[in-house]
Write an enzyme that holds these catalytic residues in place. Structure first.
Site, PDB file in Angstrom:
ATOM      1  CG  HIS A   1       0.692   5.125   4.313  1.00  0.00           C
ATOM      2  ND1 HIS A   1      -0.197   4.960   5.336  1.00  0.00           N
ATOM      3  CD2 HIS A   1       1.521   4.053   4.370  1.00  0.00           C
ATOM      4  CE1 HIS A   1       0.074   3.836   5.997  1.00  0.00           C
ATOM      5  NE2 HIS A   1       1.117   3.257   5.430  1.00  0.00           N
TER       6      HIS A   1
ATOM      7  CG  HIS B   1      -0.319  -0.256   2.507  1.00  0.00           C
ATOM      8  ND1 HIS B   1       0.017  -1.529   2.898  1.00  0.00           N
ATOM      9  CD2 HIS B   1       0.063   0.557   3.509  1.00  0.00           C
ATOM     10  CE1 HIS B   1       0.566  -1.492   4.094  1.00  0.00           C
ATOM     11  NE2 HIS B   1       0.623  -0.247   4.495  1.00  0.00           N
TER      12      HIS B   1
HETATM   13  P1  5GP Z   1       1.463   0.214   7.430  1.00  0.00           P
HETATM   14  O1  5GP Z   1       1.678   0.365   8.917  1.00  0.00           O
HETATM   15  O2  5GP Z   1       1.464  -1.245   7.034  1.00  0.00           O
HETATM   16  O3  5GP Z   1       2.350   1.060   6.583  1.00  0.00           O
HETATM   17  O4  5GP Z   1       0.010   0.787   7.169  1.00  0.00           O
HETATM   18  C1  5GP Z   1      -1.166   0.073   7.379  1.00  0.00           C
HETATM   19  C2  5GP Z   1      -2.285   1.084   7.439  1.00  0.00           C
HETATM   20  O5  5GP Z   1      -3.503   0.412   7.250  1.00  0.00           O
HETATM   21  C3  5GP Z   1      -2.367   1.818   8.788  1.00  0.00           C
HETATM   22  O6  5GP Z   1      -2.248   3.217   8.571  1.00  0.00           O
HETATM   23  C4  5GP Z   1      -3.734   1.437   9.315  1.00  0.00           C
HETATM   24  O7  5GP Z   1      -4.397   2.489   9.968  1.00  0.00           O
HETATM   25  C5  5GP Z   1      -4.477   0.998   8.060  1.00  0.00           C
HETATM   26  N1  5GP Z   1      -5.484  -0.032   8.291  1.00  0.00           N
HETATM   27  C6  5GP Z   1      -5.297  -1.208   8.927  1.00  0.00           C
HETATM   28  N2  5GP Z   1      -6.438  -1.934   8.939  1.00  0.00           N
HETATM   29  C7  5GP Z   1      -7.354  -1.180   8.285  1.00  0.00           C
HETATM   30  C8  5GP Z   1      -8.740  -1.381   7.970  1.00  0.00           C
HETATM   31  O8  5GP Z   1      -9.355  -2.415   8.281  1.00  0.00           O
HETATM   32  N3  5GP Z   1      -9.363  -0.398   7.286  1.00  0.00           N
HETATM   33  C9  5GP Z   1      -8.712   0.744   6.905  1.00  0.00           C
HETATM   34  N4  5GP Z   1      -9.428   1.652   6.238  1.00  0.00           N
HETATM   35  N5  5GP Z   1      -7.408   0.981   7.181  1.00  0.00           N
HETATM   36  C10 5GP Z   1      -6.745   0.026   7.866  1.00  0.00           C
END
Ligand code: 5GP
Ligand code: ZN
Length: 141
Positions: A104, A102
């Site tokens: 951001h 993903h």
């Molecule tokens: P990472 O920490 O892997 O870079 O980012 C994962 C992101 O996914 C986090 O910012 C977290 O808030 C978001 N996230 C995790 N689970 C969900 C979900 O079920 N729905 C949404 N909309 N965002 C999620």
């Protein structure tokens, strides 16, 4: 689609999300724990765990979708942000918590702590320039 992947479940509609946009390869939705007002995520519809494994076409499509959403974040009739951070975390050591690639898309607002409380996560300091050529050699694809 990967079993037990929360983002695959979002693409499939098994977990609700607030959709921003989608195209043939990508899906964009609002982050549930935003770092700033309007924080969105762009993912490939096809599961890939991270930056190292995502196919080039999906990576390119995610980058372009990220750019389009960033443009809307900054637009006066969008969010009117002052800037945008595009962030990818690759690996647990780099803070990745969901192992479906993903991007951001994080709108930034200058001098508006109510909309944006992000801080630079490192302390900039001058490099030892004598070490840079060897590091560059080891990074060169
Ligand atoms: P990472 O920490 O892997 O870079 O980012 C994962 C992101 O996914 C986090 O910012 C977290 O808030 C978001 N996230 C995790 N689970 C969900 C979900 O079920 N729905 C949404 N909309 N965002 C999620
Ligand atoms: Zn997935």
């Amino acid at each position: 689609m990967a079993e037990d992947c929360v983002f695959c479940a979002i693409v499939a509609g098994r977990i609700p999300s607030t959709k921003v946009a989608e195209d043939e390869r990508t899906f964009a939705f609002m982050d549930i724990n935003p770092g700033s007002e309007g924080h969105a995520l762009v993912i490939p519809k096809e599961h890939a765990p991270d930056l190292l494994s995502i196919p080039a076409e999906d990576l390119a499509a995610c980058a372009l979708m990220g750019q389009r959403i960033a443009q809307r974040a900054v637009a006066a009739d969008g969010l009117g942000a002052d800037g945008v951070n595009l962030v990818n975390s690759c690996g647990a050591a780099a803070w990745q918590t969901v192992f479906h690639f993903h991007l951001h898309v994080i709108p930034r607002y200058a001098g508006q702590p109510g909309r944006d409380s992000l801080q630079l996560p490192w302390t900039p300091a001058p490099a030892d320039v004598t070490t840079l050529p060897a590091l560059a050699d080891r990074l060169r694809p």
